[in-house]
Design a protein around this motif. Structure first.
Motif, short mmCIF file in Angstrom:
data_model
loop_
_atom_site.label_atom_id
_atom_site.label_comp_id
_atom_site.label_asym_id
_atom_site.label_seq_id
_atom_site.Cartn_x
_atom_site.Cartn_y
_atom_site.Cartn_z
N VAL A 96 0.84 -1.19 0.00
CA VAL A 96 0.00 0.00 0.00
C VAL A 96 0.88 1.25 0.00
O VAL A 96 2.02 1.21 0.46
N GLY A 183 -0.16 2.95 5.89
CA GLY A 183 -1.11 3.57 4.98
C GLY A 183 -1.11 5.08 5.07
O GLY A 183 -1.72 5.74 4.24
N SER A 380 -4.45 5.64 3.44
CA SER A 380 -5.03 4.64 2.56
C SER A 380 -5.37 3.42 3.42
O SER A 380 -4.63 3.09 4.35
N VAL A 382 -5.46 -0.29 4.59
CA VAL A 382 -4.52 -1.39 4.36
C VAL A 382 -5.20 -2.73 4.61
O VAL A 382 -6.12 -2.83 5.43
#
Ligand code: SF4
Ligand code: SF4
Ligand code: SF4
Lengths: 462, 312
Positions: A96, A183, A380, A382
């Motif tokens: 990621v 992330g 983001s 994960v």
């Protein structure tokens, strides 16, 4: 506790050993043992690292996303660096990428953490060797500086403190942070937080300029030829640079391994095992990384070293082609014109450290000025999975490497760490050897001489 | 006569000492009231003269001894015992000293496993036998201070909040012992709690909590009620300091991991938390590593040694 009396070998034993324990005004734990020959000259010195905690082992089985909050405890002086390197390694495992604002916030906190650390080392730990007249060891410390130069002490204590508080205010914790997460980052920076930090950052930059002026006036003039020779060795260097223009980077760069002559290899973080090996000695818990990629093995022989490279401030300035901020770049040019590239004198670590302090302060302001720094997309999502990841950043003491593999649950199955200060194990041993051989003659040692040997260690800020 | 202080770091990370410096101006003012007689981090304290290197460790006598870090090897054991003998009051400074801290996670493994991994199978390492010359042997595990010496006072926290350190020092200088409140992190947490029954399952921290960054913390829903493993309920309060701030991790919008140790000495953060979750009907079966709830308090034989297959 009497300093060793002249030339007397302890009864019955043939070789006399001088012991400095503990090595003081350093962050870690070490013992120096210096073996004297029958004429009382230093034959061999060793720096022993006396304990180990075993992070590489006990990370096994931990859910990878929890690990960045565990490895911080490797070092209370540079927890942000372990925190970030670990997160990058976990992201490698989980496949990621953090969003752009998170990348900025991570660099911001990392560089900010460099600032307090450099103030701590230069003024609190090493400073007493240069700021006080040589003398009794009982006064060679920051407490005495506070008594003799209260204004200076107040200033440095406040600057170090402010740096910590800026991080704390934004990220909750400055020692052992939790804010960087796989992330991305756990919280965005609001415009208000950014503006507040800017105010503090300008003050830090003023201080960095003051610190360099101060050092040029009060400290560096004391780097006489004998001091410049103290612990001097000739080695290669390792540090991170920008892949585009070869300028100094503290994170998100490639690694550059320079030979003593100045030529270098560049490699990605994942490729570290092709270039770096770790040697084990029976007399220290720390391992001894060396440049395996050079192909001539490992030796700390002073006349004929093999595979030895150094990290930390001097190494970073030696490997970088330039520095991306104007004030620090001007200082680097001056430094290079005085000492060449690569500069080898161990005492120059201190000078390089203050140039990096300036860079860090300038860089913090640049990052705060970046329009994306307050973007709200900071993490983001994960998904745990099996994989491998390597995360490298430049910690104050050198290139930090976290290398993890995860199982299908996303738990750590294997971890390998090479921490900044470990890279310098072999160089520190060589510098101490060099200093001991230069300074100890006919079995005469006194407190001041032994402190000079410790100064060869302190330059590396282990 | 100023109060004399000696400070030693055993198996720790120096973060506790950095937290002491983070008392800021307080540190300078402190120097008027105390005399530090031994502190290898900041001053040139040696255990013996250069020709005396031996089993005997010399530390000056002092009124108060601060020890951070846990006990991992024979030298640290000797240091702890020497400090006990030379200091009037012994303070376990920080969670490592008080409960083992992160270094006690090694108690899950034995030294043979550790050495095999570290010196023989690590990726970049030229395999060799384990160091055994000059370096002190490791003990078979990591101990909290009070497992080996008598301890008069505890200042938990990894690291402790500078306010707690300053408070403790104030009391010690007056000849009293510091007090630790029997309160949990939740007691100091402003997050909004709506009550039982809303969470069925605990999830891993793979995406951020829900909250509005511009809004005060009091408007963020309790992280445990959001389904994250926040062990604030079983962790001693103190990390918020005195300025009325929220617990530190909550400020960062991440769950409490328990760094102040159990609410009461002798408590077990893992069992207490499992009980708390069970009584709220929350399922913990899918948590991958429940032992991590003891990551800060694994000494005192809390963490069982695991039989694991050696790493490949
Ligand atoms: S309690 Fe935490 S901060 Fe203190 S020494 Fe241990 S790991 Fe470091
Ligand atoms: S569980 Fe966590 S978030 Fe909820 S009140 Fe307690 S400390 Fe705060
Ligand atoms: S919230 Fe929990 S883990 Fe975080 S600092 Fe406070 S006690 Fe420690």
């Amino acid at each position: 506790m009497n300093p060793g009396s002249a030339g007397t070998a302890p009864n019955g034993t043939s070789a006399r050993e001088i012991v400095i324990q503990p090595v003081t005004r350093i962050e870690g734990h070490a013992r120096i043992g210096i073996r004297l020959d029958e004429n009382g000259n230093a034959a061999e010195a060793r720096v022993h690292i006396m304990s180990m905690r075993g992070f590489e082992k006990f990370l096994e089985g931990r859910p990878a996303e929890e690990v960045p909050g565990i490895v911080t405890r490797i070092c209370g002086v540079c927890p942000w660096h372990h925190h970030l390197a670990s997160n990058i390694a976990v992201e490698g495992c989980f496949g990621v990428q953090p969003p752009p604002a998170a990348v900025l916030l991570r660099e911001l906190t990392l560089v900010q953490a460099h600032i307090s650390d450099k103030v701590l080392h230069f003024f609190f730990l090493a400073g007493p060797d240069f700021l006080l007249e040589p003398g009794d060891r009982s006064v060679r410390n920051i407490m005495w500086i506070a008594r003799k130069s209260p204004e200076l002490a107040e200033k440095v204590i406040r600057m170090r403190y402010n740096g910590h508080m800026m991080l704390e205010k934004f990220a909750g914790r400055s020692i052992h942070p939790e804010a960087i997460v796989p992330g991305g980052f756990s919280k965005p920076m609001t415009a208000r937080e950014r503006d507040e930090m800017r105010v503090g950052a300008r003050e830090q930059l003023d201080f960095a300029r003051y610190a360099l002026d101060f050092a040029k006036e009060r400290v560096f003039p004391k780097f006489d030829p004998a001091t410049m020779e103290l612990g001097r060795i000739t080695t290669g260097f390792l540090g991170m640079v920008d892949p585009e223009d070869g300028s100094l980077r503290l994170t998100d760069g490639v690694l550059r391994l320079m030979r003593p002559g100045g030529s270098f290899h560049e490699f990605s973080q994942r490729e570290y095992t092709d270039f770096i090996g770790e040697h084990v000695e029976p007399w220290s818990y720390a391992k001894f990384p060396y440049a395996r990629g050079w192909g001539d093995g490992f030796s700390m022989d002073l006349e004929n070293p093999c595979g030895i490279y150094r990290t930390n401030s001097l190494a970073r300035l030696n490997v970088a082609d330039s520095i991306g901020t104007p004030l620090a770049q001007a200082e680097l040019s001056e430094f290079r014109s005085l000492f060449g590239r690569p500069a080898q004198s161990t005492m120059l670590y201190h000078w390089a450290r203050l140039i990096e302090l300036l860079y860090a302060c300038e860089r913090v302001i640049e990052l705060l000025d970046h329009p994306d720094i307050t973007d709200q997309r900071i993490r983001s999502e994960v998904t745990p999975r099996a994989g491998r990841g390597v995360g490298c950043v430049e910690a104050p003491r050198g290139t930090l490497i976290h290398d993890y593999s995860t199982d299908e649950n996303g738990c750590i199955s294997r971890a390998n760490l090479i921490v900044g200060t470990t890279h310098n194990q072999a160089p520190i041993n060589m510098s101490v050897n060099r200093a001991a051989r230069d300074l100890i003659k006919d079995g005469r040692v006194d407190d001041e001489l032994l402190n000079r040997i410790e100064m060869a260690v302190r330059a590396y800020d282990p | 006569m100023p109060v004399t202080i000696a400070a030693e770091v055993l198996s720790g990370c120096t973060g506790c000492e950095i937290a002491l410096l983070n008392t800021g101006d307080g540190f300078l003012k402190l120097l008027d009231r105390i005399e530090i007689v031994h502190m290898p981090l900041l001053m040139d304290s040696k255990y013996f003269g250069p020709d005396e290197g031996s089993e005997e460790i010399d530390i000056p006598r002092s009124d108060i001894g601060f020890i951070s870090g846990s006990i991992r090897n024979r030298e640290q054991l000797l240091l702890a015992r020497t400090m006990r003998e030379r200091c009037g009051v012994i303070v376990a400074f920080g969670t490592c000293a008080a409960y083992g801290g992160i270094p006690a996670l090694i108690n899950l493994f034995d030294n043979k496993d550790l050495f095999r991994r570290y010196y023989r199978t690590a990726e970049a390492t030229d395999s060799a036998s384990s160091p055994c010359e000059v370096v002190p042997p490791l003990l078979d595990r990591t101990f909290a201070l009070d497992e080996k010496i008598e301890v008069d006072a505890f200042i938990p926290g990894c690291p402790p909040h500078p306010d707690s350190i300053a408070d403790a020092l104030d009391r010690l200088i007056e000849g009293r012992l510091p007090e630790t409140p029997v309160q949990s992190v939740c007691d100091a947490c402003p997050a909004k709690r709506e009550g039982k029954g809303t969470v069925q399952k605990i999830k891993r921290f793979l995406k951020n909590a829900r909250y509005q960054p511009e809004k005060p913390l009091g408007e963020m829903r309790c992280l445990l009620e959001q389904g994250l493993l926040c062990i604030g309920p079983v962790t001693q309060a103190g990390c918020s300091g005195k300025s009325g701030c929220a617990p530190r991790c909550i400020q960062a919008r991440v769950p409490c991991r328990g760094c102040y140790g159990p609410v009461r000495r002798g408590g077990n953060q893992l069992l207490d938390m499992l009980n708390a979750l069970a009584s709220n009907g929350i399922d913990t079966k899918n948590l991958p590593d429940r032992l991590s709830m003891l990551r800060f308090s694994g000494a005192h034989s809390m963490l069982p040694r695991q039989v694991r297959k050696p790493s490949s």
